[in-house]
Design an enzyme around this catalytic site. Structure first.
Site, PDB file in Angstrom:
ATOM      1  N   GLU A 113       0.823  -1.225   0.000  1.00  9.00           N
ATOM      2  CA  GLU A 113       0.000   0.000   0.000  1.00  9.00           C
ATOM      3  C   GLU A 113       0.853   1.269   0.000  1.00  9.00           C
ATOM      4  OE1 GLU A 113      -2.824  -0.545  -0.804  1.00  9.00           O
ATOM      5  OE2 GLU A 113      -3.018  -2.636  -0.226  1.00  9.00           O
ATOM      6  N   GLY A 114       2.016   1.199  -0.613  1.00  6.17           N
ATOM      7  CA  GLY A 114       2.892   2.359  -0.703  1.00  6.17           C
ATOM      8  C   GLY A 114       3.990   2.282   0.326  1.00  6.17           C
TER       9      GLY A 114
END
Length: 596
Positions: free
Chosen positions: A442-443
């Site tokens: 998610e980053g």
């Protein structure tokens, strides 16, 4: 083997004493979310986590998911499906979802608390329902009426699960490079073709249908990220009237063999002309996907918090039980052959670091959850904007800092065990391995830092930062004449002023040299995170002092806050120095010099 007991005293302190959620929820229109109701929900979730999910944590790590290359089927570890069925029967999948589609409409702040407990109990298992929440948010905000009716109800009921299909073999964060195609094949129907990797819960045996939200390009799409559209592509074909048909042309091609979260299915998904529907406007898919991604980023930050909490409580128990050596000042338990290692200053340093980061981080995360509610249900437009600005500002801090602190705390907890922490028997090495993924998916941490510095501070002109600085000033002004808080309010005010000064300095330098943004981002994010926790620790002491909690609880808060201000908050000086050094220290080394 590690165990998990939900820290209900501190969870309730954070919710009821510090955040005062009962009055907050009443103001936001959640009349049913009374203290009694919230406590009952928390107690029941704790029971589920402690007795059902936590015992499966080691099972999932040892067995992992099983992949059938012939059929593409994925089988979850023993007990995972029964636990999921129990989870669905309890209505947990729809706790914070809208009532019109079968949810309970509980505040998101309570959902964050539940996520923390579930993540701590069994991170690998928690990933199966996690992405469903994001899919619900994306479809609720951007889907057509029929898509909401057809897809949201089973997702919220938990009879279907959802995924987020972004990454491709040749591109990760740079989604502008993606190649997956979407070809029109009829009225509102598209054929989706391409390969997506690292898809959490892309295939499994928990539910018969899986709803994939897929980024792809239409034939007339412009280049780059402006040419991305979002499509809903179910595993089983679903007609507009909700009729479920045969298998769609989407299949799991492989599962990844990972460092941790072995019980979570991380899949390569192949779309071969799979039937899908456009979600939102053509070429506007990235905006819709970020609705889902921001939900997931807060969720992953909470994963770091949950793992840190579990690691801390196990290390604390071990430090109290493990007898070895004597205290430097003389025996504390002379009748025993040795003192517990808890008397050793370095063991206390590690445990207090975990306690300070988890209990402060809990308030940071829960506050962010309450801002989701405030942004949607605030009393007026100004209140909703402030909540949304602050939520946007805090999201990369929650994701970036809590996951990195989760890694730090699981490492400290393992170290408390000495060599016993490195072997599988005590379960600490699993927590350390599981925690590592949280800084990546998610980053990555670097991406969170760039989002904070480049977008939330510079592009949006620090709107969220101004709200948080206002909170700090209000708190300090309220306690201006409180002698027992002066040791906290003074340093907090000074760090807030430095935070504002550093932000302005970066903005000035970035106007002349854009490389300043990337060079400062990582250290700026941690500077921000440590000052944010200083605020929550100062506020915790103020609230605890005024409460009816036992003196031991109050002393625990005050002394941990002192430890935080004396030994952790000074990390900001290192980050400030790194920010001031500028980009030259990073960019002046020629590429070829890395080899020398």
């Amino acid at each position: 083997m590690s165990t998990y007991i939900a820290p209900m005293n501190d969870i309730r302190f954070a919710l009821h004493d510090v955040l005062q959620v009962e009055s907050l929820f009443a103001r936001l229109g959640f009349e049913d979310a009374t203290r009694d109701t919230v406590d009952a929900v928390l107690d029941e979730c704790a029971r589920l986590c402690e007795t059902v999910l936590a015992p499966l944590n080691r099972v999932g790590d040892v067995q992992g998911v099983r992949f059938d290359k012939t059929t593409g089927a994925v089988t979850t570890p023993d007990g995972f499906k029964a636990a999921y069925d129990q989870f669905v029967e309890g209505g947990w999948t729809g706790m914070s979802a809208p009532t019109e589609f079968g949810g309970m409409n509980m505040p998101h702040a309570i959902g964050i608390c539940l996520e923390e407990m579930i993540d701590a109990a069994n991170l690998a298992w928690s990933n199966f329902p996690l992405l469903s929440h994001g899919a619900v948010n994306a479809l609720h905000h951007h889907g057509e009426a029929w898509q909401k009716e057809v897809f949201l109800k089973p997702l919220i009921a938990g009879t279907w699960t959802g995924t987020m299909c972004l990454t491709e073999p040749h591109c990760g964060t740079d989604l502008g490079m993606l190649k997956t195609r979407a070809e029109p094949v009829g009225t509102d129907v598209y054929a989706i073709t391409g390969t997506k990797i690292f898809i959490t819960a892309g295939e499994h045996d928990l539910t018969p249908n899986i709803v994939h939200l897929v980024l792809a390009r239409l034939p007339d799409a412009p280049e780059g990220s402006r040419g991305i559209s979002l499509f809903v592509v179910p595993k089983l074909r679903v007609a507009r009237d909700g009729t479920v048909g045969g298998r769609n042309a989407v299949r799991c091609g492989a599962v990844e063999h990972k460092m941790g979260i072995h019980g979570s299915a991380t899949c390569v998904m192949n779309f071969d002309g799979a039937e899908g529907y456009l979600v939102g406007q053509p070429h506007k898919g990235l905006m819709a996907m970020f609705t889902m991604m921001n939900t997931a980023r807060l969720g992953v930050g909470v994963q770091g918090l949950g793992l840190a909490t579990r690691a801390y409580e196990n290390a604390l128990r071990y430090a109290r039980e493990r007898l070895q050596s004597r205290a430097l000042s003389g025996p504390k338990l002379p009748a025993k052959p040795a003192d517990p290692i808890l008397v050793q200053p370095d063991v206390r340093r590690m445990l207090l670091t975990c306690k300070a980061l988890t209990e402060g981080g809990r308030l940071l995360a829960y506050h962010a959850g309450s801002l989701v509610d405030g942004a949607a249900h605030g009393a007026d437009a100004a209140a909703r904007k402030d909540a949304d600005d602050l939520l946007g500002f805090l999201t990369p801090i929650v994701k970036g800092c809590l996951t990195e602190w989760g890694n730090e705390c699981t490492s400290h907890a393992l170290q408390c065990y000495g060599g016993h922490g490195y072997i599988a028997e005590h379960g600490m090495e699993q927590l350390a391995r599981d925690a590592r993924i949280t800084t990546l998916y998610e980053g990555t941490t670097g991406i969170q830092a760039l989002d904070l510095m480049g977008r939330k501070v510079l592009q949006l002109q620090g709107a969220g930062l101004r709200v948080f600085l206002g909170m700090i000033e209000t708190f300090c002004a309220e306690h201006e004449g409180t002698p027992t808080l002066a040791e906290f309010t003074g340093p907090l005010r000074a760090h807030a002023a430095q935070w504002q000064q550093i932000t302005g300095s970066i903005a000035e330098r970035a106007a002349a040299d854009p490389e300043e943004i990337g060079a400062a981002a990582y250290d700026y994010m941690f500077f921000s995170g440590y000052v944010a926790l200083a605020y929550w620790w100062a506020r915790s002491v103020a609230v605890a002092d005024a409460s009816s909690h036992p003196e031991t609880f109050k002393a625990g808060k005050r002394e941990t806050a002192r430890f935080y201000f004396a030994r952790i908050l000074p990390r900001t000086a290192m980050h400030a120095a790194a920010i001031t050094s500028g980009p030259a220290t990073l960019l002046s080394v020629p590429d070829e010099a890395f080899d020398s």
